[in-house]
Design a protein around this motif. Structure first.
Motif, short mmCIF file in Angstrom:
data_model
loop_
_atom_site.label_atom_id
_atom_site.label_comp_id
_atom_site.label_asym_id
_atom_site.label_seq_id
_atom_site.Cartn_x
_atom_site.Cartn_y
_atom_site.Cartn_z
N THR A 356 -5.25 -26.55 -2.01
CA THR A 356 -4.05 -27.28 -1.60
C THR A 356 -2.82 -27.05 -2.47
N VAL A 357 -3.00 -26.59 -3.71
CA VAL A 357 -1.85 -26.40 -4.58
C VAL A 357 -1.22 -25.04 -4.31
N THR A 358 0.05 -25.04 -3.97
CA THR A 358 0.77 -23.80 -3.68
C THR A 358 1.25 -23.15 -4.98
N ASP A 359 0.93 -21.87 -5.13
CA ASP A 359 1.47 -21.13 -6.28
C ASP A 359 2.98 -21.04 -6.08
N MET A 360 3.73 -21.60 -7.01
CA MET A 360 5.16 -21.73 -6.83
C MET A 360 5.95 -20.51 -7.24
#
Length: 495
Positions: A356-360
Protein backbone atom coordinates in the motif's frame (compact mmCIF):
# COMPACT_ATOMS: atom_id res chain seq x y z
CA UNK A 1 -21.89 -17.26 -23.63
CA UNK A 2 -19.67 -14.41 -24.93
CA UNK A 3 -16.11 -14.36 -23.57
CA UNK A 4 -16.68 -11.00 -21.88
CA UNK A 5 -19.64 -12.50 -19.96
CA UNK A 6 -17.55 -15.50 -18.94
CA UNK A 7 -14.83 -13.22 -17.55
CA UNK A 8 -17.42 -11.16 -15.70
CA UNK A 9 -19.03 -14.27 -14.17
CA UNK A 10 -15.66 -15.74 -13.15
CA UNK A 11 -14.70 -12.43 -11.59
CA UNK A 12 -17.87 -12.39 -9.49
CA UNK A 13 -17.58 -16.06 -8.47
CA UNK A 14 -13.92 -15.67 -7.58
CA UNK A 15 -14.51 -12.60 -5.49
CA UNK A 16 -17.48 -14.23 -3.75
CA UNK A 17 -15.48 -17.33 -2.89
CA UNK A 18 -12.57 -15.42 -1.41
CA UNK A 19 -14.73 -12.97 0.49
CA UNK A 20 -17.07 -15.62 1.87
CA UNK A 21 -15.24 -15.54 5.19
CA UNK A 22 -17.31 -13.71 7.79
CA UNK A 23 -15.78 -10.36 8.68
CA UNK A 24 -17.25 -7.36 10.39
CA UNK A 25 -17.94 -4.78 7.68
CA UNK A 26 -16.30 -1.37 7.85
CA UNK A 27 -19.17 0.70 9.22
CA UNK A 28 -20.25 4.29 8.90
CA UNK A 29 -18.48 5.15 12.13
CA UNK A 30 -15.17 3.90 10.66
CA UNK A 31 -15.73 6.00 7.56
CA UNK A 32 -16.46 9.09 9.64
CA UNK A 33 -13.36 8.54 11.77
CA UNK A 34 -11.11 8.27 8.71
CA UNK A 35 -12.85 11.20 6.99
CA UNK A 36 -12.32 13.32 10.09
CA UNK A 37 -8.65 12.32 10.29
CA UNK A 38 -8.06 13.30 6.66
CA UNK A 39 -10.04 16.55 6.89
CA UNK A 40 -8.77 17.87 10.24
CA UNK A 41 -5.89 19.98 8.79
CA UNK A 42 -8.51 22.04 6.93
CA UNK A 43 -10.39 22.94 10.12
CA UNK A 44 -8.29 26.11 10.55
CA UNK A 45 -9.52 27.43 7.16
CA UNK A 46 -12.70 29.49 7.34
CA UNK A 47 -15.57 28.46 5.09
CA UNK A 48 -15.27 31.59 2.93
CA UNK A 49 -11.61 30.76 2.26
CA UNK A 50 -12.28 27.22 1.02
CA UNK A 51 -12.19 27.44 -2.75
CA UNK A 52 -13.97 24.14 -3.43
CA UNK A 53 -17.30 25.66 -2.37
CA UNK A 54 -17.82 28.29 -5.12
CA UNK A 55 -16.18 26.00 -7.66
CA UNK A 56 -18.34 22.97 -6.93
CA UNK A 57 -21.51 25.08 -6.95
CA UNK A 58 -20.57 26.34 -10.42
CA UNK A 59 -19.84 22.80 -11.61
CA UNK A 60 -23.30 21.68 -10.50
CA UNK A 61 -24.85 24.51 -12.52
CA UNK A 62 -22.69 24.01 -15.64
CA UNK A 63 -23.74 22.38 -18.89
CA UNK A 64 -21.99 19.24 -20.17
CA UNK A 65 -18.98 19.76 -22.46
CA UNK A 66 -19.43 19.06 -26.19
CA UNK A 67 -17.35 15.88 -25.90
CA UNK A 68 -16.41 13.51 -23.07
CA UNK A 69 -13.39 14.83 -21.20
CA UNK A 70 -10.50 12.41 -21.56
CA UNK A 71 -7.54 11.58 -23.82
CA UNK A 72 -9.15 13.18 -26.90
CA UNK A 73 -10.68 16.21 -25.20
CA UNK A 74 -8.65 17.91 -22.50
CA UNK A 75 -6.57 21.07 -22.03
CA UNK A 76 -3.75 19.86 -24.29
CA UNK A 77 -6.08 19.12 -27.23
CA UNK A 78 -8.24 22.27 -27.10
CA UNK A 79 -7.29 25.12 -29.43
CA UNK A 80 -9.01 27.20 -32.14
CA UNK A 81 -7.71 24.99 -34.96
CA UNK A 82 -9.22 21.79 -33.54
CA UNK A 83 -12.11 19.97 -35.16
CA UNK A 84 -15.35 21.23 -33.61
CA UNK A 85 -13.83 24.40 -32.17
CA UNK A 86 -17.04 26.38 -32.72
CA UNK A 87 -18.98 24.04 -30.42
CA UNK A 88 -16.22 24.18 -27.82
CA UNK A 89 -16.14 27.97 -27.99
CA UNK A 90 -19.93 28.15 -27.61
CA UNK A 91 -19.78 25.84 -24.59
CA UNK A 92 -17.13 28.01 -22.96
CA UNK A 93 -19.14 31.17 -23.60
CA UNK A 94 -22.32 29.61 -22.22
CA UNK A 95 -20.60 28.65 -18.96
CA UNK A 96 -19.21 32.01 -17.90
CA UNK A 97 -20.26 31.16 -14.33
CA UNK A 98 -17.40 28.64 -14.24
CA UNK A 99 -14.99 31.42 -15.09
CA UNK A 100 -16.44 33.65 -12.39
CA UNK A 101 -16.09 30.80 -9.90
CA UNK A 102 -12.43 30.32 -10.84
CA UNK A 103 -11.74 34.03 -10.40
CA UNK A 104 -13.32 33.86 -6.95
CA UNK A 105 -11.82 30.51 -5.94
CA UNK A 106 -8.25 31.59 -6.75
CA UNK A 107 -8.41 33.96 -3.78
CA UNK A 108 -9.07 31.10 -1.35
CA UNK A 109 -6.50 29.79 1.08
CA UNK A 110 -6.82 26.24 -0.21
CA UNK A 111 -9.20 23.93 -2.04
CA UNK A 112 -9.77 22.41 1.43
CA UNK A 113 -12.31 19.85 0.26
CA UNK A 114 -13.37 17.59 3.16
CA UNK A 115 -13.23 13.85 2.68
CA UNK A 116 -15.86 11.14 2.58
CA UNK A 117 -19.28 11.84 4.03
CA UNK A 118 -18.12 15.07 5.67
CA UNK A 119 -18.81 16.98 2.46
CA UNK A 120 -22.29 18.25 1.51
CA UNK A 121 -24.49 15.34 0.34
CA UNK A 122 -25.35 17.26 -2.84
CA UNK A 123 -21.71 17.08 -3.85
CA UNK A 124 -21.49 13.39 -2.93
CA UNK A 125 -24.47 12.59 -5.17
CA UNK A 126 -22.83 14.49 -8.04
CA UNK A 127 -19.49 12.69 -7.60
CA UNK A 128 -17.77 15.82 -6.32
CA UNK A 129 -16.13 13.96 -3.48
CA UNK A 130 -13.60 11.37 -2.32
CA UNK A 131 -15.37 8.13 -1.36
CA UNK A 132 -13.80 6.26 1.55
CA UNK A 133 -14.38 2.53 1.93
CA UNK A 134 -16.72 0.13 0.17
CA UNK A 135 -18.45 -1.26 3.25
CA UNK A 136 -15.80 -3.92 3.76
CA UNK A 137 -12.45 -2.15 3.79
CA UNK A 138 -11.31 1.44 4.13
CA UNK A 139 -8.62 0.64 1.57
CA UNK A 140 -11.14 1.10 -1.25
CA UNK A 141 -10.87 4.82 -2.04
CA UNK A 142 -12.33 6.55 -5.10
CA UNK A 143 -11.74 10.08 -6.39
CA UNK A 144 -14.60 10.89 -8.81
CA UNK A 145 -14.20 14.65 -8.37
CA UNK A 146 -10.88 14.60 -10.21
CA UNK A 147 -12.66 14.03 -13.52
CA UNK A 148 -14.71 17.16 -12.87
CA UNK A 149 -11.57 19.15 -12.13
CA UNK A 150 -10.22 18.04 -15.51
CA UNK A 151 -13.42 19.36 -17.07
CA UNK A 152 -12.93 22.74 -15.37
CA UNK A 153 -9.34 22.95 -16.63
CA UNK A 154 -10.56 22.11 -20.14
CA UNK A 155 -13.16 24.87 -19.86
CA UNK A 156 -10.51 27.37 -18.71
CA UNK A 157 -8.35 26.52 -21.74
CA UNK A 158 -11.28 26.94 -24.12
CA UNK A 159 -12.26 30.24 -22.49
CA UNK A 160 -8.68 31.52 -22.67
CA UNK A 161 -8.57 30.90 -26.41
CA UNK A 162 -12.11 32.24 -26.93
CA UNK A 163 -11.27 35.51 -25.17
CA UNK A 164 -8.06 35.63 -27.21
CA UNK A 165 -10.10 35.51 -30.41
CA UNK A 166 -11.91 38.59 -29.12
CA UNK A 167 -8.51 40.14 -28.35
CA UNK A 168 -9.37 40.40 -24.66
CA UNK A 169 -5.84 39.45 -23.74
CA UNK A 170 -5.78 40.45 -20.08
CA UNK A 171 -9.08 38.68 -19.46
CA UNK A 172 -7.76 35.57 -21.20
CA UNK A 173 -4.68 35.54 -18.98
CA UNK A 174 -6.84 36.20 -15.90
CA UNK A 175 -8.97 33.08 -16.51
CA UNK A 176 -5.95 30.96 -17.35
CA UNK A 177 -4.00 32.04 -14.26
CA UNK A 178 -7.05 31.65 -11.99
CA UNK A 179 -7.30 28.04 -13.17
CA UNK A 180 -3.59 27.51 -12.45
CA UNK A 181 -3.97 28.92 -8.94
CA UNK A 182 -6.91 26.66 -8.16
CA UNK A 183 -4.99 23.63 -9.43
CA UNK A 184 -2.08 24.71 -7.23
CA UNK A 185 -4.50 24.73 -4.28
CA UNK A 186 -5.64 21.24 -5.22
CA UNK A 187 -2.04 20.05 -4.97
CA UNK A 188 -2.34 20.62 -1.21
CA UNK A 189 -5.02 17.96 -0.81
CA UNK A 190 -3.97 15.08 1.44
CA UNK A 191 -3.33 12.00 -0.71
CA UNK A 192 -0.72 11.05 -3.29
CA UNK A 193 -3.42 10.30 -5.87
CA UNK A 194 -4.77 13.84 -5.59
CA UNK A 195 -1.40 15.54 -5.36
CA UNK A 196 -0.05 13.69 -8.41
CA UNK A 197 -3.21 14.44 -10.39
CA UNK A 198 -3.13 18.16 -9.63
CA UNK A 199 0.62 18.50 -10.20
CA UNK A 200 0.39 16.74 -13.58
CA UNK A 201 -2.68 18.73 -14.66
CA UNK A 202 -1.10 21.98 -13.49
CA UNK A 203 2.05 21.14 -15.48
CA UNK A 204 -0.03 20.42 -18.58
CA UNK A 205 -2.04 23.62 -18.21
CA UNK A 206 1.15 25.67 -17.84
CA UNK A 207 2.41 24.20 -21.10
CA UNK A 208 -0.93 25.10 -22.69
CA UNK A 209 -0.50 28.69 -21.50
CA UNK A 210 2.79 28.78 -23.37
CA UNK A 211 1.02 27.43 -26.46
CA UNK A 212 -1.40 30.34 -26.17
CA UNK A 213 1.46 32.85 -25.89
CA UNK A 214 3.27 31.46 -28.92
CA UNK A 215 0.14 31.13 -31.06
CA UNK A 216 -0.77 34.76 -30.43
CA UNK A 217 2.75 36.15 -30.16
CA UNK A 218 2.26 38.82 -32.83
CA UNK A 219 -1.05 39.99 -31.39
CA UNK A 220 -0.65 40.16 -27.61
CA UNK A 221 0.69 43.55 -26.41
CA UNK A 222 3.96 43.49 -24.50
CA UNK A 223 2.19 45.03 -21.49
CA UNK A 224 -0.11 41.99 -21.26
CA UNK A 225 2.86 39.62 -21.36
CA UNK A 226 4.60 41.71 -18.71
CA UNK A 227 1.54 41.73 -16.43
CA UNK A 228 1.06 37.97 -16.79
CA UNK A 229 4.72 37.24 -16.12
CA UNK A 230 5.29 39.56 -13.18
CA UNK A 231 1.90 39.41 -11.46
CA UNK A 232 0.42 36.11 -12.60
CA UNK A 233 2.77 33.19 -13.23
CA UNK A 234 5.25 34.47 -10.65
CA UNK A 235 2.61 34.31 -7.92
CA UNK A 236 0.56 31.13 -8.28
CA UNK A 237 1.02 30.97 -4.54
CA UNK A 238 3.01 33.77 -3.02
CA UNK A 239 4.79 31.72 -0.35
CA UNK A 240 6.01 29.12 -2.85
CA UNK A 241 8.65 31.37 -4.42
CA UNK A 242 10.66 29.51 -7.05
CA UNK A 243 11.01 26.21 -5.19
CA UNK A 244 7.44 25.33 -4.25
CA UNK A 245 8.49 25.53 -0.62
CA UNK A 246 4.91 25.48 0.65
CA UNK A 247 3.87 22.43 -1.35
CA UNK A 248 3.37 19.91 1.43
CA UNK A 249 4.18 16.22 1.22
CA UNK A 250 1.04 14.05 0.96
CA UNK A 251 0.47 12.35 4.31
CA UNK A 252 -3.21 11.43 4.10
CA UNK A 253 -2.36 8.01 2.69
CA UNK A 254 -0.77 7.15 6.00
CA UNK A 255 -4.15 7.53 7.77
CA UNK A 256 -5.78 5.29 5.15
CA UNK A 257 -3.03 2.68 5.49
CA UNK A 258 -3.35 2.63 9.28
CA UNK A 259 -7.13 2.20 8.97
CA UNK A 260 -6.68 -0.82 6.68
CA UNK A 261 -3.98 -2.32 8.90
CA UNK A 262 -6.29 -2.19 11.88
CA UNK A 263 -8.98 -4.00 9.90
CA UNK A 264 -6.67 -6.94 9.26
CA UNK A 265 -5.19 -7.67 12.70
CA UNK A 266 -6.85 -9.61 15.49
CA UNK A 267 -7.53 -8.50 19.09
CA UNK A 268 -4.09 -9.82 20.07
CA UNK A 269 -2.39 -7.43 17.65
CA UNK A 270 -1.24 -10.23 15.34
CA UNK A 271 -2.08 -10.69 11.67
CA UNK A 272 -5.38 -12.56 11.17
CA UNK A 273 -5.12 -15.06 8.24
CA UNK A 274 -8.80 -14.78 7.30
CA UNK A 275 -8.75 -10.99 7.37
CA UNK A 276 -5.47 -10.86 5.44
CA UNK A 277 -6.92 -13.10 2.72
CA UNK A 278 -10.25 -11.27 2.56
CA UNK A 279 -8.87 -7.71 2.48
CA UNK A 280 -5.29 -7.72 1.23
CA UNK A 281 -5.98 -10.36 -1.42
CA UNK A 282 -8.59 -8.30 -3.34
CA UNK A 283 -6.52 -5.13 -2.91
CA UNK A 284 -3.54 -6.85 -4.52
CA UNK A 285 -5.63 -8.44 -7.29
CA UNK A 286 -7.89 -5.43 -8.02
CA UNK A 287 -6.49 -5.11 -11.54
CA UNK A 288 -6.33 -8.88 -12.12
CA UNK A 289 -9.51 -10.40 -10.63
CA UNK A 290 -8.71 -13.93 -11.80
CA UNK A 291 -5.55 -13.86 -9.68
CA UNK A 292 -7.64 -13.51 -6.53
CA UNK A 293 -7.40 -17.17 -5.46
CA UNK A 294 -3.59 -17.09 -5.55
CA UNK A 295 -3.49 -13.73 -3.83
CA UNK A 296 -5.71 -14.95 -1.00
CA UNK A 297 -3.53 -18.03 -0.48
CA UNK A 298 -0.42 -15.84 -0.48
CA UNK A 299 -1.82 -13.51 2.17
CA UNK A 300 -2.88 -16.38 4.44
CA UNK A 301 0.73 -17.55 4.38
CA UNK A 302 2.09 -14.04 4.92
CA UNK A 303 -0.13 -13.60 7.98
CA UNK A 304 1.83 -16.29 9.80
CA UNK A 305 5.10 -14.32 9.56
CA UNK A 306 3.90 -10.74 9.35
CA UNK A 307 4.95 -8.18 11.96
CA UNK A 308 2.45 -7.18 14.65
CA UNK A 309 0.14 -4.20 14.33
CA UNK A 310 2.38 -2.18 16.65
CA UNK A 311 5.51 -3.03 14.65
CA UNK A 312 3.73 -2.31 11.36
CA UNK A 313 2.48 1.09 12.48
CA UNK A 314 5.92 1.97 13.83
CA UNK A 315 7.53 0.95 10.54
CA UNK A 316 4.99 3.06 8.67
CA UNK A 317 5.95 6.01 10.87
CA UNK A 318 9.64 5.52 10.03
CA UNK A 319 8.87 5.36 6.30
CA UNK A 320 6.94 8.64 6.35
CA UNK A 321 9.46 10.39 8.60
CA UNK A 322 12.15 9.50 6.06
CA UNK A 323 10.08 10.81 3.14
CA UNK A 324 9.23 13.97 5.09
CA UNK A 325 12.90 14.79 5.70
CA UNK A 326 13.77 14.23 2.04
CA UNK A 327 10.79 16.32 0.88
CA UNK A 328 12.10 19.35 2.76
CA UNK A 329 15.61 19.12 1.31
CA UNK A 330 16.81 20.44 -2.03
CA UNK A 331 16.98 17.97 -4.94
CA UNK A 332 20.77 17.49 -4.73
CA UNK A 333 21.12 17.41 -0.95
CA UNK A 334 23.29 14.41 0.10
CA UNK A 335 20.33 12.90 1.97
CA UNK A 336 18.66 12.20 -1.39
CA UNK A 337 21.46 9.78 -2.24
CA UNK A 338 20.89 7.56 0.81
CA UNK A 339 18.78 4.41 0.73
CA UNK A 340 15.19 5.06 1.76
CA UNK A 341 13.61 3.38 4.76
CA UNK A 342 11.05 1.89 2.37
CA UNK A 343 13.79 0.22 0.30
CA UNK A 344 15.25 -1.27 3.49
CA UNK A 345 11.92 -2.64 4.70
CA UNK A 346 11.57 -6.44 4.89
CA UNK A 347 9.10 -7.31 2.08
CA UNK A 348 7.72 -10.35 3.93
CA UNK A 349 7.53 -9.11 7.51
CA UNK A 350 5.87 -5.90 6.31
CA UNK A 351 4.17 -7.16 3.14
CA UNK A 352 1.00 -5.18 3.87
CA UNK A 353 3.00 -1.95 3.96
CA UNK A 354 4.88 -2.81 0.79
CA UNK A 355 1.56 -3.29 -1.01
CA UNK A 356 0.00 0.00 0.00
CA UNK A 357 2.88 2.45 0.49
CA UNK A 358 3.72 4.28 -2.72
CA UNK A 359 7.40 4.85 -3.42
CA UNK A 360 7.44 8.63 -3.62
CA UNK A 361 10.42 8.92 -5.96
CA UNK A 362 8.09 9.68 -8.87
CA UNK A 363 6.28 12.27 -6.73
CA UNK A 364 9.60 14.00 -6.02
CA UNK A 365 10.38 14.09 -9.76
CA UNK A 366 6.89 15.39 -10.52
CA UNK A 367 7.41 18.24 -8.07
CA UNK A 368 10.66 19.12 -9.83
CA UNK A 369 8.94 19.06 -13.22
CA UNK A 370 6.26 21.36 -11.82
CA UNK A 371 8.95 23.81 -10.70
CA UNK A 372 10.27 23.80 -14.26
CA UNK A 373 6.80 24.39 -15.70
CA UNK A 374 5.91 27.26 -13.34
CA UNK A 375 9.27 29.04 -13.51
CA UNK A 376 9.64 28.39 -17.23
CA UNK A 377 6.18 29.76 -18.04
CA UNK A 378 6.97 32.99 -16.18
CA UNK A 379 10.23 33.28 -18.16
CA UNK A 380 8.38 32.52 -21.40
CA UNK A 381 6.04 35.43 -20.70
CA UNK A 382 9.10 37.60 -20.04
CA UNK A 383 10.74 36.54 -23.31
CA UNK A 384 7.52 37.24 -25.21
CA UNK A 385 7.15 40.65 -23.59
CA UNK A 386 10.76 41.52 -24.48
CA UNK A 387 10.21 40.41 -28.07
CA UNK A 388 7.00 42.39 -28.49
CA UNK A 389 8.58 45.54 -27.01
CA UNK A 390 11.87 45.31 -28.92
CA UNK A 391 10.93 43.26 -32.03
CA UNK A 392 13.86 40.95 -31.41
CA UNK A 393 14.69 38.11 -29.05
CA UNK A 394 17.25 38.81 -26.31
CA UNK A 395 20.84 37.75 -26.87
CA UNK A 396 20.97 36.48 -23.26
CA UNK A 397 18.24 35.51 -20.85
CA UNK A 398 19.45 38.11 -18.36
CA UNK A 399 18.18 40.88 -20.64
CA UNK A 400 14.54 40.20 -19.65
CA UNK A 401 15.14 40.93 -15.94
CA UNK A 402 13.64 42.79 -14.10
CA UNK A 403 11.34 44.60 -16.55
CA UNK A 404 9.68 41.54 -18.08
CA UNK A 405 10.36 38.71 -15.63
CA UNK A 406 11.47 37.97 -12.06
CA UNK A 407 15.11 36.88 -11.90
CA UNK A 408 14.69 34.43 -9.01
CA UNK A 409 12.43 32.31 -11.24
CA UNK A 410 15.43 31.48 -13.42
CA UNK A 411 15.75 28.30 -11.37
CA UNK A 412 15.97 24.77 -12.78
CA UNK A 413 15.78 22.04 -10.09
CA UNK A 414 17.46 19.56 -12.45
CA UNK A 415 20.66 21.60 -12.87
CA UNK A 416 23.28 20.93 -10.22
CA UNK A 417 26.00 23.35 -9.20
CA UNK A 418 27.91 24.30 -6.04
CA UNK A 419 27.10 27.46 -4.12
CA UNK A 420 29.67 29.80 -2.53
CA UNK A 421 30.01 27.42 0.43
CA UNK A 422 30.68 24.44 -1.80
CA UNK A 423 27.23 22.96 -1.08
CA UNK A 424 24.99 21.48 -3.79
CA UNK A 425 22.54 23.99 -5.22
CA UNK A 426 20.45 24.35 -8.33
CA UNK A 427 21.32 26.34 -11.42
CA UNK A 428 19.50 28.39 -14.04
CA UNK A 429 17.58 27.37 -17.15
CA UNK A 430 19.63 26.94 -20.29
CA UNK A 431 19.05 29.56 -22.98
CA UNK A 432 20.63 28.96 -26.37
CA UNK A 433 20.40 31.26 -29.35
CA UNK A 434 20.26 29.46 -32.69
CA UNK A 435 22.32 30.73 -35.65
CA UNK A 436 20.18 28.63 -37.99
CA UNK A 437 16.88 26.68 -37.85
CA UNK A 438 17.25 23.54 -35.76
CA UNK A 439 15.21 20.34 -35.68
CA UNK A 440 13.92 19.31 -32.26
CA UNK A 441 12.73 15.75 -31.77
CA UNK A 442 9.38 15.65 -29.95
CA UNK A 443 6.60 13.15 -29.26
CA UNK A 444 4.79 14.59 -32.31
CA UNK A 445 7.73 14.36 -34.70
CA UNK A 446 10.57 16.68 -35.67
CA UNK A 447 9.77 20.36 -35.17
CA UNK A 448 11.76 23.17 -36.77
CA UNK A 449 12.84 25.84 -34.28
CA UNK A 450 14.46 29.19 -35.06
CA UNK A 451 16.01 31.96 -32.96
CA UNK A 452 16.43 30.33 -29.53
CA UNK A 453 15.70 27.48 -27.10
CA UNK A 454 14.84 27.87 -23.41
CA UNK A 455 15.02 24.48 -21.71
CA UNK A 456 15.63 22.34 -18.64
CA UNK A 457 17.93 19.33 -18.83
CA UNK A 458 15.21 17.17 -17.26
CA UNK A 459 15.25 14.24 -14.87
CA UNK A 460 17.97 12.33 -16.74
CA UNK A 461 20.34 15.23 -15.86
CA UNK A 462 21.86 15.17 -19.38
CA UNK A 463 22.13 18.28 -21.54
CA UNK A 464 20.96 17.36 -25.04
CA UNK A 465 21.21 21.00 -26.17
CA UNK A 466 17.42 21.16 -26.28
CA UNK A 467 17.17 19.11 -29.49
CA UNK A 468 15.51 16.09 -27.80
CA UNK A 469 12.33 17.03 -25.96
CA UNK A 470 10.04 14.93 -23.77
CA UNK A 471 7.06 16.42 -21.99
CA UNK A 472 7.95 14.79 -18.67
CA UNK A 473 11.67 15.52 -19.01
CA UNK A 474 12.64 11.91 -18.32
CA UNK A 475 13.99 10.77 -21.68
CA UNK A 476 15.42 14.07 -22.89
CA UNK A 477 15.39 17.77 -22.21
CA UNK A 478 12.25 19.68 -21.32
CA UNK A 479 12.00 22.54 -23.81
CA UNK A 480 9.98 25.33 -22.24
CA UNK A 481 9.96 27.90 -25.07
CA UNK A 482 9.23 28.20 -27.95
CA UNK A 483 6.08 26.18 -27.30
CA UNK A 484 6.77 23.02 -29.28
CA UNK A 485 3.17 21.78 -29.38
CA UNK A 486 2.07 25.12 -30.86
CA UNK A 487 4.94 24.97 -33.37
CA UNK A 488 3.96 21.42 -34.33
CA UNK A 489 0.45 22.66 -35.06
CA UNK A 490 1.72 25.62 -37.07
CA UNK A 491 3.94 23.30 -39.10
CA UNK A 492 1.13 20.84 -39.82
CA UNK A 493 2.68 18.04 -37.76
CA UNK A 494 -0.09 17.98 -35.17
CA UNK A 495 -3.83 18.52 -35.64
Amino acid sequence: MPMSSVRHTLRLLTASAILAVTLPAAGQNDERVLARSLSTPFDVIAKENRSYLPLFEAILASTPPPAPVGPLFNPTTVWPGMTGWSRVSEWAKANSALGEALLKAQKGTALAMPYGSLIDSRFVEAGLCVRLGDGRTMGAVEYPYLDRMLMVATYATAEMYRLGEEEKWDQAFDIAIANLRVLRQGADQRTIREKSFFMELLSDCLSVNRDFMWTNLEKIPWQSFQRAGLEGYAALRQADLERLRRLEMPEGDRAIQVAVLRETFGPDGQADPDRFAAIWGPLQARDQPLALFGAAKFWRTVASVHGSIDASEKRLEYIYDDWWRRWRMRPFDPIQELETVLSQTNPTKYAALMLTVTDMKSTFELRQRLMVEINGTALAAGLSGFYRANRTWPATLGMIFPIYAVKRLNYDPFVKRLDARGMPDNGPFLYRTLPRPTKVTTEWGEVNVSDFLLYSIGANLLDNLGVEHTSDGRGGDLVVFPALRALARQQGILD
